[in-house]
Structures are given as structure tokens and as C-alpha cells.
Motif scaffolding. Sequence first.
Motif, PDB file in Angstrom:
ATOM      1  N   PHE A 269      13.024  -4.044  -5.319  1.00 35.93           N
ATOM      2  CA  PHE A 269      11.711  -4.651  -5.562  1.00 35.93           C
ATOM      3  C   PHE A 269      10.650  -4.002  -4.666  1.00 35.93           C
ATOM      4  CE2 PHE A 269       8.529  -7.707  -4.175  1.00 35.93           C
ATOM      5  CZ  PHE A 269       7.996  -8.141  -5.372  1.00 35.93           C
ATOM      6  N   LEU A 270      10.969  -3.864  -3.369  1.00 39.76           N
ATOM      7  CA  LEU A 270      10.009  -3.272  -2.431  1.00 39.76           C
ATOM      8  C   LEU A 270       9.752  -1.799  -2.759  1.00 39.76           C
ATOM      9  CD1 LEU A 270      11.259  -4.848   0.914  1.00 39.76           C
ATOM     10  CD2 LEU A 270       9.038  -5.265  -0.178  1.00 39.76           C
ATOM     11  N   THR A 271      10.787  -1.119  -3.236  1.00 38.84           N
ATOM     12  CA  THR A 271      10.653   0.288  -3.603  1.00 38.84           C
ATOM     13  C   THR A 271       9.648   0.454  -4.735  1.00 38.84           C
ATOM     14  OG1 THR A 271      12.939   0.751  -2.996  1.00 38.84           O
ATOM     15  CG2 THR A 271      11.900   2.295  -4.517  1.00 38.84           C
ATOM     16  N   ILE A 272       9.895  -0.284  -5.814  1.00 40.65           N
ATOM     17  CA  ILE A 272       9.066  -0.137  -7.005  1.00 40.65           C
ATOM     18  C   ILE A 272       7.626  -0.560  -6.721  1.00 40.65           C
ATOM     19  CG2 ILE A 272       8.754  -0.992  -9.379  1.00 40.65           C
ATOM     20  CD1 ILE A 272      11.890  -1.130  -9.447  1.00 40.65           C
ATOM     21  N   ASN A 273       7.493  -1.587  -5.883  1.00 40.83           N
ATOM     22  CA  ASN A 273       6.150  -2.063  -5.555  1.00 40.83           C
ATOM     23  C   ASN A 273       5.419  -1.211  -4.536  1.00 40.83           C
ATOM     24  OD1 ASN A 273       5.308  -4.904  -6.720  1.00 40.83           O
ATOM     25  ND2 ASN A 273       7.535  -4.742  -6.626  1.00 40.83           N
ATOM     26  N   GLY A 274       6.157  -0.338  -3.865  1.00 38.87           N
ATOM     27  CA  GLY A 274       5.543   0.404  -2.777  1.00 38.87           C
ATOM     28  C   GLY A 274       5.052   1.794  -3.138  1.00 38.87           C
ATOM     29  N   VAL A 275       5.502   2.309  -4.285  1.00 42.29           N
ATOM     30  CA  VAL A 275       5.108   3.679  -4.643  1.00 42.29           C
ATOM     31  C   VAL A 275       4.250   3.669  -5.913  1.00 42.29           C
ATOM     32  CG1 VAL A 275       7.085   4.797  -3.534  1.00 42.29           C
ATOM     33  CG2 VAL A 275       7.299   4.047  -5.902  1.00 42.29           C
ATOM     34  N   ASP A 276       3.513   4.751  -6.131  1.00 45.15           N
ATOM     35  CA  ASP A 276       2.676   4.817  -7.335  1.00 45.15           C
ATOM     36  C   ASP A 276       3.539   4.989  -8.579  1.00 45.15           C
ATOM     37  OD1 ASP A 276       0.215   4.444  -6.065  1.00 45.15           O
ATOM     38  OD2 ASP A 276       0.193   6.527  -5.395  1.00 45.15           O
ATOM     39  N   GLU A 277       4.634   5.716  -8.423  1.00 44.61           N
ATOM     40  CA  GLU A 277       5.534   5.859  -9.562  1.00 44.61           C
ATOM     41  C   GLU A 277       6.953   6.037  -9.051  1.00 44.61           C
ATOM     42  OE1 GLU A 277       4.347   8.969 -12.318  1.00 44.61           O
ATOM     43  OE2 GLU A 277       6.230   8.725 -13.420  1.00 44.61           O
ATOM     44  N   PHE A 278       7.882   5.363  -9.698  1.00 50.44           N
ATOM     45  CA  PHE A 278       9.292   5.533  -9.353  1.00 50.44           C
ATOM     46  C   PHE A 278      10.059   5.829 -10.630  1.00 50.44           C
ATOM     47  CE2 PHE A 278      13.644   3.925  -8.965  1.00 50.44           C
ATOM     48  CZ  PHE A 278      14.065   4.673  -7.880  1.00 50.44           C
ATOM     49  N   ARG A 279      10.848   6.896 -10.606  1.00 45.21           N
ATOM     50  CA  ARG A 279      11.656   7.232 -11.786  1.00 45.21           C
ATOM     51  C   ARG A 279      13.083   7.502 -11.364  1.00 45.21           C
ATOM     52  NH1 ARG A 279       7.644  11.126 -13.491  1.00 45.21           N
ATOM     53  NH2 ARG A 279       9.193  12.751 -13.156  1.00 45.21           N
TER      54      ARG A 279
ATOM     55  N   LYS B 239       0.154   3.336   2.772  1.00 45.26           N
ATOM     56  CA  LYS B 239       0.905   4.080   1.757  1.00 45.26           C
ATOM     57  C   LYS B 239       2.077   4.820   2.392  1.00 45.26           C
ATOM     58  CE  LYS B 239      -2.012   4.791  -2.196  1.00 45.26           C
ATOM     59  NZ  LYS B 239      -1.760   5.667  -3.322  1.00 45.26           N
ATOM     60  N   THR B 240       1.831   5.352   3.576  1.00 48.17           N
ATOM     61  CA  THR B 240       2.898   6.050   4.298  1.00 48.17           C
ATOM     62  C   THR B 240       4.056   5.099   4.570  1.00 48.17           C
ATOM     63  OG1 THR B 240       1.303   7.521   5.338  1.00 48.17           O
ATOM     64  CG2 THR B 240       3.434   7.305   6.434  1.00 48.17           C
ATOM     65  N   TYR B 241       3.709   3.914   5.046  1.00 48.35           N
ATOM     66  CA  TYR B 241       4.736   2.919   5.361  1.00 48.35           C
ATOM     67  C   TYR B 241       5.511   2.535   4.103  1.00 48.35           C
ATOM     68  CZ  TYR B 241       6.978  -1.210   7.307  1.00 48.35           C
ATOM     69  OH  TYR B 241       7.906  -2.122   7.724  1.00 48.35           O
ATOM     70  N   ASN B 242       4.780   2.292   3.020  1.00 52.62           N
ATOM     71  CA  ASN B 242       5.430   1.865   1.780  1.00 52.62           C
ATOM     72  C   ASN B 242       6.355   2.936   1.211  1.00 52.62           C
ATOM     73  OD1 ASN B 242       4.210  -0.609   1.858  1.00 52.62           O
ATOM     74  ND2 ASN B 242       2.537  -0.060   0.496  1.00 52.62           N
TER      75      ASN B 242
END
Lengths: 104, 143
Positions: free
Chosen positions: B112-122, B33-36
Amino acid sequence: MSFHILAEAKKIAKITLAGELDSLSAREFQREIEKVAAEGPDELVLFVENLTFISSAGLRVLIFAKQKIGTNLAIYIVQPQENIVDTLEKTGLQHSVNIVDKYM
Amino acid sequence: MENKTFPATLDSLDDLRDLVREKALLAHLDKKKTYNLMLALDEIATNIILYGYEQAGKEGVLDVITDLSDRQLTIVVEDDAAPFDPLQRDLPDEDDFSKPLEERPIGGMGIFLTINGVDEFRYEYTHNRNRNIFIMNVPATEA
């Protein structure tokens, strides 16, 4: 019947990447790829055991390498860390490169 | 809540990733999770620096606001570049990712990697600033 022999040595470009590959360091990586592209290698071998981070900028250089050198270029990624394999898989790049533990 | 300001140049990415690592550690996020999260911040910050500022011939800063609660680690990146909502961009899909490298679209991978890597992105645009908001759920601590 006469004897014929044709030997052709494969051209292999080897690059070691260590540390964090972000959009700043990707510029350096891209310059290196441009240099080796001039030699027209058959294989590009990337030793990445100590590479701890790769952003999409780094991935784009891999795509650039394939586009610049040609579709026949075989790319080997040697000993990537787990997070890096993860990113290669998420973006589907693992289909276009060879992830290996050891380059023979 | 804590606020840190970085010059909007690619040299700042290193420091930005360090800040994320430090906050993720405090939030007890695991390695993955830290890496993402680090990757997500790196990708969005890169876009802001290269397209929001450099390409526009502007100089500026990124303000990074971090907030850690019992449940969530929230990191907000604010900038004064032209409004840009990463969520409005066409993202590559499975189909694109299965194409051979030489036929792939080259953009959109970072978002794509951003949205897939975090629990929520706004994303929001308020007070003439872009606000990219990254949220990670914090693992429950044993009582």
C-alpha cells in the motif's frame, strides 16, 4: 467514616528509537517490545526525535505491541519527524497512537 | 543507465536506501518524494528478500537498474525468485485502516505504501525474472 486511600502507580515503558527502522532493525525493536511486554506496562512511550525512517516492518511492531500487551496499552510517539507522521497517517495508525511533542 | 547488484539479504536494505537517496538527489526530487521512493524500494526489496528468497530457502541477488531522463527517474529491481506480482495482492483499504490496531489485518501495508508513494509502479515478469518498476516524475528545471 474511615479513610481509604488507594494509590496505584502507572507502569510506563520507555524506548528511544534513532536512525532507520527497517525490517532488519525491526527484529531488534520487536525483541525489546517482547521484553517490556513481560512487565505488562500501561503506557509505551517511544522517543523518536532522531528516527529518520520507518518501514511497514516497524509499524507492524507497533501493532504487535498492542496485540501482545493488550488493547488498554496507550502508545505515545514523542516528537516524530514529518515523514514518519505522514506514514502513520497514511496507514491510519495515528488513530491508535498518541503523537505528542512532549511526554509529560 | 546504471546497474548495481545487491545480495538478497536484509543487510542490503541500508545500501539500497543510500542508492535511492543518491539518485533522488540527482533527479532533484524534494524531501518528501525522496522519502516515499526510498520507502517504496525498501518495502518491495524486503518482500523479495524475505518471501522470494529466505522463505524459499534460496540465495540470490537483487539487480537495481536506475535511469534518469529529463522527465523521469526510473528504478527497476530485478530478482530470480518465484514470480510474485505485488499488484495482485489484496490491499488494505480505508476501512481496515480505521479499525483499532488489534483488529487490523497485518499484511499489505508495505505494498500500500509503495503504490501510494511513487508516481507510477509497474510489475512485469520477463526472462524468468521479476521486475518491479518504480517511476518518479522529475520536477521541471528552470531554463
